[in-house]
Design an enzyme around this catalytic site. Structure first.
Site, PDB file in Angstrom:
ATOM      1  N   LYS A   8       0.897  -1.303  -0.129  1.00  0.00           N
ATOM      2  CA  LYS A   8      -0.091   0.027   0.003  1.00  0.00           C
ATOM      3  C   LYS A   8       0.804   1.251  -0.060  1.00  0.00           C
ATOM      4  O   LYS A   8       1.513   1.619   1.087  1.00  0.00           O
ATOM      5  CB  LYS A   8      -0.947   0.040   1.367  1.00  0.00           C
ATOM      6  CG  LYS A   8      -1.942   0.995   1.212  1.00  0.00           C
ATOM      7  CD  LYS A   8      -2.389   1.635   2.419  1.00  0.00           C
ATOM      8  CE  LYS A   8      -1.692   2.933   2.844  1.00  0.00           C
ATOM      9  NZ  LYS A   8      -2.081   3.929   1.881  1.00  0.00           N
ATOM     10  N   GLU A  54      10.157   1.832  10.353  1.00  0.00           N
ATOM     11  CA  GLU A  54      11.286   2.670  10.231  1.00  0.00           C
ATOM     12  C   GLU A  54      10.618   4.118  10.156  1.00  0.00           C
ATOM     13  O   GLU A  54       9.663   4.461   9.472  1.00  0.00           O
ATOM     14  CB  GLU A  54      12.334   2.890   9.097  1.00  0.00           C
ATOM     15  CG  GLU A  54      13.387   1.495   9.157  1.00  0.00           C
ATOM     16  CD  GLU A  54      13.987   1.498  10.276  1.00  0.00           C
ATOM     17  OE1 GLU A  54      14.449   2.626  10.877  1.00  0.00           O
ATOM     18  OE2 GLU A  54      14.586   0.205  10.874  1.00  0.00           O
ATOM     19  N   CYS A  66      13.681  11.542   5.868  1.00  0.00           N
ATOM     20  CA  CYS A  66      13.841  11.242   7.411  1.00  0.00           C
ATOM     21  C   CYS A  66      15.105  11.405   7.729  1.00  0.00           C
ATOM     22  O   CYS A  66      15.440  11.491   9.000  1.00  0.00           O
ATOM     23  CB  CYS A  66      13.560   9.617   7.223  1.00  0.00           C
ATOM     24  SG  CYS A  66      14.186   8.814   6.182  1.00  0.00           S
ATOM     25  N   GLU A  96      10.326  16.433  14.769  1.00  0.00           N
ATOM     26  CA  GLU A  96      10.550  16.239  13.597  1.00  0.00           C
ATOM     27  C   GLU A  96       9.603  17.476  12.678  1.00  0.00           C
ATOM     28  O   GLU A  96       8.464  17.379  12.801  1.00  0.00           O
ATOM     29  CB  GLU A  96      10.231  15.197  12.892  1.00  0.00           C
ATOM     30  CG  GLU A  96      10.441  14.844  11.195  1.00  0.00           C
ATOM     31  CD  GLU A  96      10.287  13.451  11.039  1.00  0.00           C
ATOM     32  OE1 GLU A  96       9.240  12.931  11.151  1.00  0.00           O
ATOM     33  OE2 GLU A  96      11.354  12.913  10.152  1.00  0.00           O
TER      34      GLU A  96
END
Ligand code: NAP
Ligand code: MG
Length: 482
Positions: free
Chosen positions: A175, A250, A284, A383
């Site tokens: 997906k 992750e 990331c 973040e």
């Protein structure tokens, strides 16, 4: 509607049972709909799992070199379409041509790499403690792999999960992120054209909460590999481990670049500029904190501000210095962090403004630099996933390492230094899955392990290289006596 706007289930291009589609807009010009994809439901996802499950035994029994040959053929098909795929990636995700083309190349290289790995796939033979017994190990596929991927590397991340899963004899349901699913569907189209058997690869587009949820919880899924935000990743991990699936997730980062007193300032600026503002900060592994020794601090702040101001922002297809954010949500989140940083008392050096005028129909923002960022500020801790650099002054090397480690995340850390002893000490002490000396925090090799520590990762298995082979297989130990 072309084939690749449909789901691919059991070897057929199919429409979602909802009859509905999701529009993907060009982030550089939101008045343009680039493509529409299936708005699938949980029932569509379940059909895909059933198809993958049905194909699993026969694919596992297919000799690994034959599986490798299909991956090699797939790599060639993608290679022939490299320019077309680069444009698709830019028009759905927004990064620049110069950023997208190497990402497509990475996907090609990954398919070639795991094609060769499949040729070379086996186990070990060991001597035994007595008699004529021989002990050996061999690798077997896990079964059905459920893959859930983010939008920010919409071809490389699906490739680095699909290729090792298939090479090792697993069947796959994937997906992709709803914001930019096109490149993943193109990988599946290439596999289809390369002759992958029905049911071996299946792709279903649609909301994470429905399709992703089935792929992370279904009884017939054996391994789950997720890349995305920490919030969703920890939810997927909890759901998937409940029935003891093998899971890797992750997730987010807050990556530091430490600039020591011996650093070459020009090199430090190159490394931080590329790490912080490349791919619009939507990596990331982006450098979001520069931790700078007091001797270089003032000059660094002045010069990195000049660098940020010199970046030309524009549509990725025109290959400017920096493209737009991917969507309204990411743009709003960056603008909000800019406000929060100002309110919390960081010094605003430049940027963080929405670009108006000719670019007002895109999600454009100017690269931002804040200095005097304290460790208790949200800009230091959270973040942002946008082009916003936080600069913090370190009194000495120990203080810099302490600041680098003062984070719940631990993905990719860099140090810029001319002092070998400090470089080695940084490598030892930094809490991070990847550490780079005199290199930007973004950018990875495909044949070495990749993953984070702390809240960035579930710390189960790494991705890429041989680590991915380990993740998608289980070892059987054989005792052979005559
Ligand atoms: P996200 O919002 O977490 O989405 C990731 C994927 O999960 C998407 O396919 C999403 O589907 C799906 N999803 C959403 N809710 C779900 C649920 N309840 N169950 C199962 N799946 C669900 O992440 P993103 O915004 O796409 O990507 C940005 C994030 O990815 C950043 O935090 C970044 O740091 C992280 N990232 C990490 C790495 C790494 O290797 N550490 C690499 C790249 C990116 P929808 O799109 O339909 O919502
Ligand atoms: Mg998201």
């Amino acid at each position: 509607m072309t084939d690749t706007n449909r789901n691919y289930v059991g070897g057929e291009w199919t429409d979602a049972e909802t009859g509905e589609t999701i529009d993907v807009h060009n982030p550089a010009d939101t008045t343009t709909v680039v493509n529409s994809y299936q708005q699938s439901s949980a029932a569509d996802a379940e059909e895909a799992v059933a198809a993958a499950n049905e194909a699993a035994d026969s694919w596992a029994d297919t000799p690994a070199p034959q599986r490798g040959a299909i991956l090699r053929e797939t790599a060639g098909i993608i290679e022939d379409r490299k320019d077309e795929l680069t444009e698709l990636l830019v028009s759905e995700e927004g990064k620049t041509r110069s950023e997208a083309a190497p990402e497509v190349q990475r996907a090609i290289d990954i398919f070639y790499y795991y094609a060769e790995k499949a040729m070379d796939y086996g186990g070990t033979i060991k001597g035994a403690s007595g008699g004529r017994r021989q002990v050996s190990t061999r690798k077997e596929p896990q079964g059905v792999a459920g893959l859930i991927t983010p939008w920010n590397y919409p071809i490389a991340i699906p490739a680095w999960k699909i290729a090792p899963a298939l090479a090792t004899g697993n069947t796959v349901v994937i997906k992709p992120a709803s914001v930019a699913p096109g490149p993943a569907l193109e990988l599946v189209r290439a596999l289809d054209e390369a002759g992958v058997p029905d049911g071996v690869i299946n792709v279903v587009t649609g909301p994470g909460s429905e399709v992703g949820d089935v792929f992370s919880t279904h009884d017939d899924i054996d391994v789950v590999s997720f890349t995305g935000s920490s919030e969703v990743g920890h939810h997927v991990y909890d759901a998937a481990t409940e029935d003891v699936k093998r899971v890797q997730a992750e997730m987010g980062g807050k990556n530091p670049a430490v600039i020591t007193s011996s650093a070459d300032l020009e090199q430090a600026l190159d490394i931080v500029e590329a790490g912080a503002f490349g791919v619009t900060g939507q990596a990331c592994t982006a450098t979001s904190r520069a931790i700078v020794h007091t001797d270089l601090y003032d000059e660094f702040v002045e010069r990195i501000t000049e660098r940020a101001e010199a970046i030309d922002v524009g549509p990725g297809l025109e290959d400017p210095g920096m493209g737009p954010h991917v969507n309204q949500g990411e743009l709003d989140s960056t603008l909000e962090y800019v406000d929060v940083a100002k309110t919390e008392g960081a010094t605003h050096q430049t940027g963080g403004e929405r670009v108006e005028g000719d670019l007002e129909d895109g999600y454009f923002v100017t690269p931002a630099v804040f200095s005097d960022v304290d460790p208790d500020m949200r800009l230091f801790r959270e973040e942002v996933f946008g082009p916003v650099l936080a600069v913090t002054e370190a009194q000495d090397f120990d203080h810099a390492v302490e600041l680098a480690n003062d984070s719940e995340f631990g993905l990719s850390a860099s140090v810029v230094t001319d002092d070998l002893a400090q470089a080695n000490e940084f490598v030892d002490r930094v809490e991070s899955g990847v550490v780079k000396v005199n290199e930007k925090s973004t950018g990875l090799e495909l044949h070495v392990p990749f993953g984070g520590v702390k809240r960035t990762s579930t710390n189960t298995y790494r991705e890429q290289g041989d680590a991915a082979i380990d993740f998608y297989t289980q070892t059987k130990t054989v005792y052979l006596n005559d």
